[in-house]
Motif scaffolding. Structure first.
Motif, mmCIF file in Angstrom:
data_model
loop_
_atom_site.group_PDB
_atom_site.id
_atom_site.type_symbol
_atom_site.label_atom_id
_atom_site.label_comp_id
_atom_site.label_asym_id
_atom_site.label_seq_id
_atom_site.Cartn_x
_atom_site.Cartn_y
_atom_site.Cartn_z
ATOM 1 N N ALA A 197 0.885 -1.203 0.072
ATOM 2 C CA ALA A 197 0.172 -0.010 0.140
ATOM 3 C C ALA A 197 0.796 1.319 -0.053
ATOM 4 O O ALA A 197 0.518 2.246 -1.051
ATOM 5 N N GLY A 232 -2.989 0.296 -12.022
ATOM 6 C CA GLY A 232 -3.436 -1.046 -12.075
ATOM 7 C C GLY A 232 -3.325 -1.655 -13.280
ATOM 8 O O GLY A 232 -2.982 -3.114 -13.176
ATOM 9 N N ILE A 282 -4.115 -5.383 -12.044
ATOM 10 C CA ILE A 282 -5.347 -5.359 -11.224
ATOM 11 C C ILE A 282 -6.263 -4.334 -11.586
ATOM 12 O O ILE A 282 -5.903 -3.306 -12.215
ATOM 13 N N HIS A 283 -7.629 -4.351 -11.054
ATOM 14 C CA HIS A 283 -8.678 -3.308 -11.175
ATOM 15 C C HIS A 283 -8.188 -1.978 -10.358
ATOM 16 O O HIS A 283 -7.613 -2.017 -9.423
ATOM 17 N N TYR A 284 -8.404 -0.764 -10.968
ATOM 18 C CA TYR A 284 -7.990 0.549 -10.255
ATOM 19 C C TYR A 284 -8.672 0.655 -8.954
ATOM 20 O O TYR A 284 -8.190 1.307 -8.187
ATOM 21 N N SER A 285 -9.741 -0.025 -8.829
ATOM 22 C CA SER A 285 -10.770 -0.005 -7.589
ATOM 23 C C SER A 285 -9.788 -0.354 -6.640
ATOM 24 O O SER A 285 -9.945 -0.150 -5.301
ATOM 25 N N THR A 286 -9.257 -1.517 -6.967
ATOM 26 C CA THR A 286 -8.201 -2.239 -5.850
ATOM 27 C C THR A 286 -6.995 -1.410 -5.600
ATOM 28 O O THR A 286 -6.527 -1.276 -4.561
ATOM 29 N N VAL A 287 -6.550 -0.532 -6.618
ATOM 30 C CA VAL A 287 -5.550 0.249 -6.281
ATOM 31 C C VAL A 287 -5.983 1.435 -5.481
ATOM 32 O O VAL A 287 -5.274 1.696 -4.389
ATOM 33 N N SER A 288 -7.113 1.830 -5.432
ATOM 34 C CA SER A 288 -7.967 2.801 -4.837
ATOM 35 C C SER A 288 -7.858 2.410 -3.194
ATOM 36 O O SER A 288 -7.468 3.209 -2.407
ATOM 37 N N ARG A 289 -8.075 1.081 -3.032
ATOM 38 C CA ARG A 289 -8.274 0.755 -1.724
ATOM 39 C C ARG A 289 -6.946 0.515 -0.924
ATOM 40 O O ARG A 289 -6.641 1.045 0.035
ATOM 41 N N ARG A 290 -6.140 0.073 -1.977
ATOM 42 C CA ARG A 290 -4.615 0.070 -1.281
ATOM 43 C C ARG A 290 -4.064 1.670 -0.854
ATOM 44 O O ARG A 290 -3.467 1.795 0.222
ATOM 45 N N THR A 343 -5.936 2.811 2.392
ATOM 46 C CA THR A 343 -5.813 2.180 3.605
ATOM 47 C C THR A 343 -4.374 2.717 4.338
ATOM 48 O O THR A 343 -4.171 2.236 5.480
#
Length: 276
Positions: A241, A259, A264-272, A275
């Motif tokens: 992260a 991403g 990986i999907h950009y939404s996964t990047v956003s979560r990282r 966090t």
């Protein structure tokens, strides 16, 4: 309209281009081209510029300009502004003839200046307007190659100095150098942040000069982060992260870019990113 990043310092060298509105011609005849070169000569004298190469196409121009006094913006306002006035007066018209703002890429003299000078004079050949660079009357090639006397706006000393001290031999070697570039690969894929052309150390120095402009939203994002490390280096060893947040927050990479690099999907990047 986005405002391009301008990196200015004493002794900087640039590849400068400017295009006609709606890609329309900026020269209607050879008299217009002569007028442009005369205005360039005036700018060189007034702002202490050196022009190492030029090429006047029909709807745009290319210049290689050195600014010993770090004043590119001042000189360009004069060049495009005065030429527009004289063009409009001659052709009984009003309004702009250039499309938006000019483009300027600062060049690493030691690594790429000679390549850029060659690129400029080969424009008519790439455009298939002529088969040989000497057939195009409105570039600096013929003067640098020793085929005619240089226009007063042009200096050939630096370019020819890269090929030797004896002028005749230097001109011959320059002609060979340009000929070898016909059909060659481009150099612009090595431009950093749409603003700087040079090796890694040079790009880092330019990044230092551009520091503090990351939040200037009117400057295109790629230019604000000139000299930033590639994702391959930022995420080579770590993809946690904190590493992802550094790529996005500190170096301006988009969620989509990160991403796609990580698969990986950009939404996964956003979560990282959120966090941390």
């Amino acid at each position: 309209m986005a405002r391009p990043l301008r990196i200015e310092f004493d002794g900087a060298v640039y590849h400068v281009t400017s295009r006609g509105n709606a890609r329309k011609p900026i020269y209607k005849d050879d008299e217009d081209r002569s007028t442009f070169l005369e205005v360039l000569r005036e700018v060189n004298s007034r702002f202490n510029w050196l022009c190492h190469a030029y090429c006047l196409m029909n709807n745009h121009y290319h210049l290689v300009i050195e600014t010993p006094d770090g004043n590119l913006s001042q000189g360009m306002r004069h060049l495009n502004g005065v030429y527009t006035q004289r063009f409009n007066r001659k052709h009984n018209r009003v309004g702009h003839i250039f499309q938006g703002r000019y483009k300027a890429i600062v060049i690493d003299r030691d690594s790429y200046l000679l390549e850029v000078c060659r690129y400029v004079v080969l424009n008519p050949v790439r455009a298939r307007a002529v088969e040989k660079p000497e057939e195009w009357a409105w570039s600096s090639y013929r003067s640098t190659a020793g085929l005619e006397a240089p226009h007063k706006c042009l200096t050939t000393d630096w370019v020819l100095g890269q090929f030797g001290v004896r002028r005749g031999q230097a001109e011959s070697s320059y002609r060979d150098f340009v000929r070898e570039g016909i059909g060659g690969k481009g150099i612009w894929d090595k431009v950093q942040g749409q603003s700087a052309l040079g090796e890694e150390e040079f790009a880092e120095r330019m990044a230092g000069l551009a520091k503090g402009r990351e939040d200037m939203r009117e400057i295109p994002k790629r230019q604000r982060y000139v000299g930033r490390p590639p994702l391959e280096r930022l995420l080579a060893e770590r993809t946690d992260a904190r590493a992802v947040q550094q790529a996005v927050k500190e170096y301006g990479y988009s969620l989509k870019e990160v991403g796609e690099y990580l698969g990986i999907h950009y939404s996964t990047v956003s979560r990282r990113v959120t966090t941390v």
